[in-house]
Scaffold this motif. Structure first.
Motif, PDB file in Angstrom:
ATOM      1  N   SER A   1       1.137   3.045  -0.224  1.00  5.54           N
ATOM      2  CA  SER A   1      -0.064   3.605   0.402  1.00  5.54           C
ATOM      3  C   SER A   1      -0.547   4.832  -0.339  1.00  5.54           C
ATOM      4  O   SER A   1      -1.754   5.021  -0.523  1.00  5.54           O
TER       5      SER A   1
ATOM      6  N   GLN B   1      -3.877   1.418   6.527  1.00  3.93           N
ATOM      7  CA  GLN B   1      -2.717   0.866   7.196  1.00  3.93           C
ATOM      8  C   GLN B   1      -2.727   1.186   8.693  1.00  3.93           C
ATOM      9  O   GLN B   1      -2.228   0.415   9.482  1.00  3.93           O
TER      10      GLN B   1
ATOM     11  N   ASP C   1      -4.484  -2.308   2.627  1.00  4.40           N
ATOM     12  CA  ASP C   1      -3.135  -1.791   2.843  1.00  4.40           C
ATOM     13  C   ASP C   1      -2.578  -2.433   4.111  1.00  4.40           C
ATOM     14  O   ASP C   1      -2.954  -2.072   5.210  1.00  4.40           O
TER      15      ASP C   1
END
Ligand code: ATP
Ligand code: ATP
Ligand code: SF4
Ligand code: MG
Ligand code: MG
Lengths: 294, 328, 338
Positions: B48, B97, B179
């Motif tokens: 990330s 994410q 992500d």
């Protein structure tokens, strides 16, 4: 382009946060220094070698600034500098008082309306109604129906400011309420009060302090305006507002009577706002993080 | 033709707890228009952070430590902030994410999407709304027009994630950085979403960086994949090669720790773990970073970091004993 | 007298009212519509289903983060469905939850150690040095380093944060942990560790898990029984082996067929169910799956099938796969259906 060229890896050192912020924020530093001076002067005024702010001396009427009278004298021959320093007491008490009381009340109301849908509709309508009246008018109305005095003034200025705080707190509560960590805290048996104290209110601190400084500055202005209009601090207590009211008629031949308290008022308000900016940066969670990229 | 995205020697370091955390440490890769690159690796290995670094979204002091990021003829490392804003959400779409924290809880979903669409300046409000409905339909939100005025917390986890995907696609990006885009989706919707992304790739030539820990998803969607460990790239290959003959012991460990559907022998048995945990940044091994957990580790592994070497066409790994162990 | 099961959920219903907009009719999301199941101590029940079908809603009702619209939820024989929070609080020691989103479920202002300590403090289970010791132990148990005790959540990666959430749930030694996609955010090697950890804890402490997940391979691996939900209802519930070896409901079949295979050579062999996902605001009449079901008949559009047993412990809600017949021949019928 290369690793070494662009990465001066400095060792991590945690600078004292306050100093760090003031170094980055000279404006806030200047503001707080000025406020500190005014506050010290106001608090210590009775013990300072100042001339009597109340005793009249018609012979010294409307003297221009001199070594003896830094800011000159007013139409009753009273020392303007001494009165201005003393006047800071009223502004200080009113400003802090209003900021404190309105924050407290607004906090409670805001939390309630953020958490209870039913209360919310009613409370926010009332708040809208209060906000729709210009605060100075509301304050005048409240002052006139009550006994004159500093407490009345504080209350009168506080009431119109409560909605501001309520809104800030409510919006924080509404945002935080939807976070899963609140549910997580419920799931592990956190009681409501602890929930508020540990999970909800910390998010409100930063915006509240910013609001509070803003309200404090506003309260100082409103108090002065009320006094200027004769609806505020009783004439026997020196305050920047009544001093300016007193100097109004002599603006042509003795401008210092009005200008000196006026400037002090202006600088004080400005300084409080500058301090508020600095505090906001200090309290911003992104700044309190232990780490950042190199 | 030059690559759409060229990342060379990207490094992002943090100061944390008195240590220097080398979250990303000299990672390079290239991606052509229409390419699909998978990035896999242990939780915390820097996937990330690498993605956020490309978009200069690392908070704190802005900017990545070092490296070269060329995107579509622009050097993202030196691009000014206003240019960067145009790239983010415009030419590069990013699916974050964290589906909940990336959506504003106090704005309706419709408002957030229409605002993103209107950043372009070429849509009227009504058009943007129509497009928002279309996007939500594409990501399989039922009765999209009815749900436009709901807030994120009215949506299920997977629905929020799909809203994020819709947001990222709202301005037809040239590159999509996704992500963990499908972690909250069930397999049927996941399959549909992945098909959607591949379809956009085919029709618009959108390139995709897919960060995931689901090896099945990588196998199904990506062309190339790179494996990261503790901030470094440890293996890179075409997906076919990677799954057919993983070289690095860590990659093998990853593949062995997945339970397989319909594998009756594995039911309720212990899964094969890779023992141990990622090394702490304070005690990063000086040699191979995987050495403390590696079954094959020997003295040279602990002494020096293994070189990045090619083993066959387009198959690279950083391991002293790459491919040595029997493929178990 | 036999002991009451750990958890009995009966006819659980949760409807959410959405704002009606300015002119529109009021909209109600039928998130969960009559769900019933039981759980024994030490058991893992997998709960799978399409995104948005109401799994998290069931999970949140059980740990009473939301109040169900109707139905009962008995924990150790005591109905908690409509308990006031004050009476619910002591029950929470037995019922914990691990959330789907490891980012928003941790307070970003708190340090990792404080997050894990919170339940211990709330229930007065430990203080001072004992508290520190317990927290350190929990950290170790879930594979976090002790030097991370003082870090804040944003300094952890997604997977590390999820482990914090698991540690927090474990802190009070609950009897049931509702795991709402606990491993979705974890990479496979940590996922294996966490699943093994959950397994070990179950063996050592007799924990039960209601395990919501999308990764069917993980569910197959971890569960004793599996329930499949579609649009607010359970359409199939069965012992794990029965469900994976011989799925009966067409939706279960579709779900199993959609699993991506970690083998690039198997690419694109999946069969996908067609059709628009129906909305829980206006669920289809009859069988809720009929709009996408490959074997639907006329009857499916009219009449809602009820869950019927086709084998011991194996219940299916489908007119064709579990037809209405007398109890005895039900089993026979199951045999032929395979
Ligand atoms: N702001 C920060 N300050 C300090 N350390 C950080 C920060 N952000 C990330 N890290 C560290 O950088 C490393 C890489 O984190 P990253 O989020 O990229 O992991 P990841 O590969 O995406 O993992 P996951 O699969 O769990 O999401 C981690 O060890 C994390 O602790
Ligand atoms: N607070 C709420 N207000 C209104 N609707 C809601 C609310 N919470 C959930 N819903 C709706 O209820 C339905 C079921 O949501 P739920 O979160 O239970 O799904 P889920 O099965 O957990 O899905 P996922 O796998 O995507 O997490 C969804 O349609 C969702 O939009
Ligand atoms: S280099 Fe050595 S230690 Fe590292 S993974 Fe390969 S064999 Fe293991
Ligand atoms: Mg990540
Ligand atoms: Mg969910």
């Amino acid at each position: 382009m290369t690793l070494a060229a662009t990465s001066p890896v400095t060792p991590p050192s945690a600078p004292p946060r306050l100093r760090g912020v003031f170094a980055r924020h000279p404006v806030a530093a200047a503001g707080s220094i000025y406020i500190a001076l005014v506050a010290i002067g106001a608090l210590a005024a009775p013990f300072l070698p100042l001339q009597d702010p109340i005793a009249m001396s018609p012979i010294d009427r409307l003297k221009p600034p001199s070594l003896e009278h830094f800011f000159g004298t007013d139409s009753f021959g009273r020392d303007v500098f001494s009165r201005a320093v003393h006047g800071g007491r009223v502004s200080l008490v009113v400003g802090l008082g209003v900021a404190l009381v309105s924050t407290m009340i607004g906090l409670v109301v805001g939390v309630l309306s953020g958490f209870y849908r039913r209360a919310d509709a009613v409370v926010m309508r009332i708040m809208d109604a209060v906000m729709s009246i210009p605060s100075i008018l509301l304050a005048i109305a409240l002052v006139t129906i009550n006994k004159p005095g500093v407490l009345t003034i504080i209350i009168s200025i506080t009431v119109p400011e409560i909605p501001r705080v309520t809104r800030v707190v409510r919006s924080v509560v509404l945002t935080v309420r939807e976070q899963t960590y609140i549910e997580a805290a419920v799931a592990v048996g956190t009681r409501p009060l602890k929930m508020l104290a540990r999970h909800v209110l910390p998010n409100a601190v930063a915006p509240l302090i910013v609001q509070a400084t803003f309200i404090c500055a506003l309260a100082v202005i409103i108090e002065a305006s009320l006094s200027f209009l004769g609806a505020g601090t009783p004439a026997e207590i020196p305050s920047w507002g009544n001093m300016m009211a007193g100097g109004r008629t002599f603006i042509r031949n003795a401008p210092w009577v009005l200008l000196c308290p006026g400037l002090m008022l202006g600088f004080t308000v400005l300084s409080i706002n500058m301090l508020g900016d600095g505090l906001r940066d200090l309290l911003d969670p992104r700044m309190s993080r232990a780490a950042g990229p190199v | 033709m030059s690559a759409l995205l060229e990342v060379a020697n990207l490094s992002t370091h943090f100061h944390s707890g008195g240590h220097l955390v080398r979250a990303v440490d000299g990672v390079s890769f290239t991606l052509d228009a229409g390419g699909v690159l998978g990035i896999v690796g242990e939780s915390g290995c820097g996937k990330s952070v690498a993605a956020m670094s490309i978009l200069r979204l690392i908070d704190g002091k802005p900017g990545v430590v070092a490296g070269d990021i060329q995107f579509d003829g622009q050097d993202l490392r030196v691009l000014d902030e206003s240019g960067m804003r145009k790239v983010r959400g415009g030419k590069i779409g990013m699916i974050f994410q964290e589906p909940m924290t990336s959506l504003n809880p106090v704005l309706t979903v419709g408002r957030q999407i229409t605002e993103a669409i209107r950043l372009d300046g070429s849509f009227s409000n009504a058009e943007a709304r129509d497009r928002a409905v279309e996007l939500l339909r594409l990501v399989r939100i039922a009765e999209a027009e009815k749900r436009l005025d709901d807030y994120p917390h009215h949506f299920s986890g997977g629905m929020r994630q799909r809203v994020m995907i819709a947001l990222a696609l709202s301005r037809s990006p040239k590159l999509l950085i996704a992500d963990e885009p499908t972690t909250a989706l069930d397999v049927t919707v996941q399959a549909q979403i992945l098909d959607l992304l591949l379809d956009l790739r085919d029709r618009l030539g959108m390139a995709i960086i897919l960060i995931t820990h689901d090896l099945g998803v990588v196998a199904e969607t990506c062309e190339r994949a790179l494996v990261m460990y503790a901030g470094r790239k440890i293996e890179e290959a075409s997906v076919a090669d990677l799954f057919a003959s993983p070289l690095h012991p860590y990659t093998r460990g990853l593949m062995n720790s997945v339970p397989r559907l319909g594998d009756e022998t594995s039911r309720r048995r212990r899964l094969l773990e890779i023992p141990g945990v990622v090394p702490s940044p304070a005690a990063m091994p000086s040699g191979c970073r995987f050495a403390p957990r590696c079954r094959l580790a020997e003295d040279r592994c602990r002494a020096a970091y293994p070189q990045w070497r090619a083993y066959g066409a387009g198959h690279f790994a950083a391991c002293w004993r790459a491919g040595e162990a029997p493929h178990d | 007298m036999t002991e009451a099961p750990l958890l009995e959920v009966e006819n659980l219903v949760k409807h959410y009212a959405l704002s009606r907009g300015w002119f529109g009719a009021p909209r109600v999301v039928h998130a969960v519509d009559g769900v019933s199941f039981n759980m024994e101590r030490g058991e893992t029940l997998g709960l799978v289903g399409e995104s948005g079908c109401g799994k998290s809603t069931v999970a949140r009702c059980i740990v009473r983060l939301i109040e169900p619209t109707s139905g009962s939820i008995k924990v150790n024989g005591r109905d908690v469905a409509h308990l006031a929070e004050r009476d619910m609080r002591p029950m929470r020691r037995d019922l914990q939850i691990v959330f789907q989103d490891p980012f928003s479920s941790l307070n970003p202002r708190h340090r990792a150690g404080a997050i894990v300590a919170e339940p211990l403090v709330n229930f007065g289970l430990a203080e001072g040095a004992e508290l520190e010791r317990r927290v350190a132990e929990l950290f170790e148990r879930v594979g976090l380093r002790k030097d991370q005790l003082n870090n804040r959540p944003h300094e952890f990666s997604g997977g590390q944060r999820q482990r914090l959430g698991i540690a927090r749930a474990l802190a009070v030694n609950p009897a049931l942990i509702v795991c709402d996609e606990p491993v979705s955010a974890l990479d496979v090697s940590i996922q294996a560790q966490v699943i093994n950890l959950l397994g070990d804890l179950q063996r050592d402490l007799g924990l039960a898990y209601l395990f919501v997940a999308h990764d069917l391979a993980v569910v197959e691996h971890i569960s004793h029984r599996v329930a499949v939900m579609y649009l607010g209802e359970i359409v199939e519930i069965a012992p794990r082996d029965d469900l994976f070896d011989a799925p009966q409901h067409p939706y279960t079949e579709a779900l199993l067929a959609a699993v991506p295979s970690p083998d690039p050579r198997n690419k694109r062999k999946r069969r996908l169910i067609e059709g628009e996902v129906p909305s829980p605001i206006s669920p289809p009449a009859g069988c809720r799956f009929h709009t996408r079901c490959p074997i639907a008949e006329a009857r499916c559009k009219l009449e809602a099938p009820r869950l019927r047993a086709i084998a011991p412990g194996h219940e299916v809600a489908c007119h064709l796969r579990a037809p209405r017949i007398s109890g005895k021949s039900a089993k026979l019928n199951a045999e032929t259906a395979r």
